[in-house]
Design a protein around this motif. Structure first.
Motif, PDB file in Angstrom:
ATOM      1  N   ASP A  11       0.832  -1.200   0.000  1.00  0.00           N
ATOM      2  CA  ASP A  11       0.000   0.000   0.000  1.00  0.00           C
ATOM      3  C   ASP A  11       0.870   1.254   0.000  1.00  0.00           C
ATOM      4  N   PHE A  12       0.288   2.362  -0.461  1.00  0.00           N
ATOM      5  CA  PHE A  12       0.944   3.655  -0.438  1.00  0.00           C
ATOM      6  C   PHE A  12       0.350   4.448   0.722  1.00  0.00           C
ATOM      7  N   LEU A  13       1.196   4.944   1.622  1.00  0.00           N
ATOM      8  CA  LEU A  13       0.762   5.700   2.793  1.00  0.00           C
ATOM      9  C   LEU A  13       1.163   7.154   2.648  1.00  0.00           C
ATOM     10  N   VAL A  14       0.223   8.043   2.978  1.00  0.00           N
ATOM     11  CA  VAL A  14       0.449   9.485   2.884  1.00  0.00           C
ATOM     12  C   VAL A  14      -0.005  10.108   4.205  1.00  0.00           C
ATOM     13  N   PHE A  15       0.838  10.945   4.792  1.00  0.00           N
ATOM     14  CA  PHE A  15       0.506  11.685   6.006  1.00  0.00           C
ATOM     15  C   PHE A  15      -0.063  13.037   5.600  1.00  0.00           C
ATOM     16  N   THR A  16      -1.201  13.421   6.161  1.00  0.00           N
ATOM     17  CA  THR A  16      -1.813  14.703   5.823  1.00  0.00           C
ATOM     18  C   THR A  16      -2.763  15.132   6.929  1.00  0.00           C
ATOM     19  N   SER A  17      -3.435  16.228   6.717  1.00  0.00           N
ATOM     20  CA  SER A  17      -4.459  16.705   7.631  1.00  0.00           C
ATOM     21  C   SER A  17      -5.832  16.315   7.096  1.00  0.00           C
ATOM     22  N   SER A  18      -6.738  15.984   7.994  1.00  0.00           N
ATOM     23  CA  SER A  18      -8.104  15.676   7.563  1.00  0.00           C
ATOM     24  C   SER A  18      -8.776  16.904   6.960  1.00  0.00           C
ATOM     25  N   ARG A  19      -8.196  18.064   7.169  1.00  0.00           N
ATOM     26  CA  ARG A  19      -8.728  19.309   6.612  1.00  0.00           C
ATOM     27  C   ARG A  19      -8.143  19.641   5.236  1.00  0.00           C
ATOM     28  N   SER A  20      -7.186  18.845   4.761  1.00  0.00           N
ATOM     29  CA  SER A  20      -6.568  19.107   3.454  1.00  0.00           C
ATOM     30  C   SER A  20      -7.581  18.867   2.339  1.00  0.00           C
ATOM     31  N   GLN A  21      -7.344  19.497   1.209  1.00  0.00           N
ATOM     32  CA  GLN A  21      -8.227  19.320   0.049  1.00  0.00           C
ATOM     33  C   GLN A  21      -8.284  17.855  -0.356  1.00  0.00           C
ATOM     34  N   ARG A  22      -7.141  17.172  -0.363  1.00  0.00           N
ATOM     35  CA  ARG A  22      -7.130  15.767  -0.787  1.00  0.00           C
ATOM     36  C   ARG A  22      -7.965  14.902   0.139  1.00  0.00           C
ATOM     37  N   ALA A  23      -7.900  15.129   1.455  1.00  0.00           N
ATOM     38  CA  ALA A  23      -8.706  14.340   2.400  1.00  0.00           C
ATOM     39  C   ALA A  23     -10.196  14.650   2.229  1.00  0.00           C
ATOM     40  N   ARG A  24     -10.529  15.905   2.052  1.00  0.00           N
ATOM     41  CA  ARG A  24     -11.940  16.269   1.833  1.00  0.00           C
ATOM     42  C   ARG A  24     -12.463  15.657   0.537  1.00  0.00           C
ATOM     43  N   ASN A  25     -11.633  15.654  -0.500  1.00  0.00           N
ATOM     44  CA  ASN A  25     -12.034  15.020  -1.754  1.00  0.00           C
ATOM     45  C   ASN A  25     -12.294  13.529  -1.542  1.00  0.00           C
ATOM     46  N   LEU A  26     -11.443  12.872  -0.765  1.00  0.00           N
ATOM     47  CA  LEU A  26     -11.579  11.436  -0.538  1.00  0.00           C
ATOM     48  C   LEU A  26     -12.797  11.089   0.305  1.00  0.00           C
ATOM     49  N   GLU A  27     -13.270  12.031   1.095  1.00  0.00           N
ATOM     50  CA  GLU A  27     -14.506  11.794   1.854  1.00  0.00           C
ATOM     51  C   GLU A  27     -15.693  11.632   0.908  1.00  0.00           C
ATOM     52  N   ARG A  28     -15.651  12.315  -0.232  1.00  0.00           N
ATOM     53  CA  ARG A  28     -16.720  12.230  -1.233  1.00  0.00           C
ATOM     54  C   ARG A  28     -16.520  11.058  -2.187  1.00  0.00           C
ATOM     55  N   ASN A  29     -15.278  10.862  -2.601  1.00  0.00           N
ATOM     56  CA  ASN A  29     -14.950   9.820  -3.575  1.00  0.00           C
ATOM     57  C   ASN A  29     -13.631   9.199  -3.122  1.00  0.00           C
ATOM     58  N   SER A  30     -13.687   7.976  -2.660  1.00  0.00           N
ATOM     59  CA  SER A  30     -12.521   7.358  -2.017  1.00  0.00           C
ATOM     60  C   SER A  30     -11.467   6.829  -2.984  1.00  0.00           C
ATOM     61  N   ARG A  31     -11.598   7.097  -4.249  1.00  0.00           N
ATOM     62  CA  ARG A  31     -10.603   6.620  -5.215  1.00  0.00           C
ATOM     63  C   ARG A  31      -9.558   7.700  -5.498  1.00  0.00           C
ATOM     64  N   ALA A  32      -8.311   7.236  -5.715  1.00  0.00           N
ATOM     65  CA  ALA A  32      -7.218   8.162  -5.995  1.00  0.00           C
ATOM     66  C   ALA A  32      -6.173   7.461  -6.860  1.00  0.00           C
ATOM     67  N   ALA A  33      -5.208   8.247  -7.303  1.00  0.00           N
ATOM     68  CA  ALA A  33      -4.073   7.722  -8.060  1.00  0.00           C
ATOM     69  C   ALA A  33      -2.805   8.365  -7.523  1.00  0.00           C
ATOM     70  N   ILE A  34      -1.711   7.641  -7.657  1.00  0.00           N
ATOM     71  CA  ILE A  34      -0.399   8.147  -7.243  1.00  0.00           C
ATOM     72  C   ILE A  34       0.606   7.763  -8.320  1.00  0.00           C
ATOM     73  N   THR A  35       1.513   8.690  -8.626  1.00  0.00           N
ATOM     74  CA  THR A  35       2.568   8.423  -9.590  1.00  0.00           C
ATOM     75  C   THR A  35       3.896   8.881  -9.016  1.00  0.00           C
ATOM     76  N   ILE A  36       4.883   7.994  -9.116  1.00  0.00           N
ATOM     77  CA  ILE A  36       6.241   8.287  -8.664  1.00  0.00           C
ATOM     78  C   ILE A  36       7.141   8.105  -9.883  1.00  0.00           C
ATOM     79  N   SER A  37       7.994   9.088 -10.146  1.00  0.00           N
ATOM     80  CA  SER A  37       8.864   8.978 -11.323  1.00  0.00           C
ATOM     81  C   SER A  37      10.209   9.632 -11.066  1.00  0.00           C
TER      82      SER A  37
END
Length: 135
Positions: free
Chosen positions: A43-69
């Motif tokens: 799994d990919f783990l990310v530390f953030t705030s529950s108030r961040s835009q990404r966390a708020r977005n995930l509350e509505r739609n729990s799907r995401a993508a990550i790219t490392i290059s």
């Protein structure tokens, strides 16, 4: 060009490269943000705030993508997408592990500066992974 073997992918993901994490805003538009991450137990783990835009977005739609290059030759990338669980379980320990991965000895101070009662971990469990390596 070729795909990475599972062993090569795991080795590549141990490098402290900045990733791009993508969630969807309420209007369906993408929100892409550079982040620090840790790859653990598939799994990919990310530390953030529950108030961040990404966390708020995930509350509505729990799907995401990550790219490392890489940004220099030889070019390599790993891109994954799947559901994300938001948890406060192990948040301080995981946050410290991620901060030290990128900042070394300064990781503790960084975490002390940003950690609060709103800190959470985003756990992306990949359903699809794409890899590529320059030969």
């Amino acid at each position: 060009m070729s795909d990475l073997t599972p062993e090569q992918m795991t080795e590549f993901l141990q490098r402290p490269l900045v990733a791009v994490f993508v969630t969807l805003r309420a209007d369906g538009s993408p929100h892409a943000i550079p982040i620090w991450y840790e790859y653990r137990d598939g799994d990919f783990l990310v530390f953030t705030s529950s108030r961040s835009q990404r966390a708020r977005n995930l509350e509505r739609n729990s799907r995401a993508a990550i790219t490392i290059s890489t940004h220099d030759e030889p070019y390599v990338y790993v891109s994954a997408e799947g559901p994300v669980a938001i948890t406060s379980e192990g948040v301080e320990e995981t946050g410290l592990s991620i901060a030290q991965r990128y900042m070394g000895n300064r990781g503790r101070q960084f975490l002390d500066d940003v950690y609060d009662e709103h800190s959470v971990i985003l756990r992306l469990t990949p359903e699809r992974i794409l890899t590529w390596a320059e030969d």
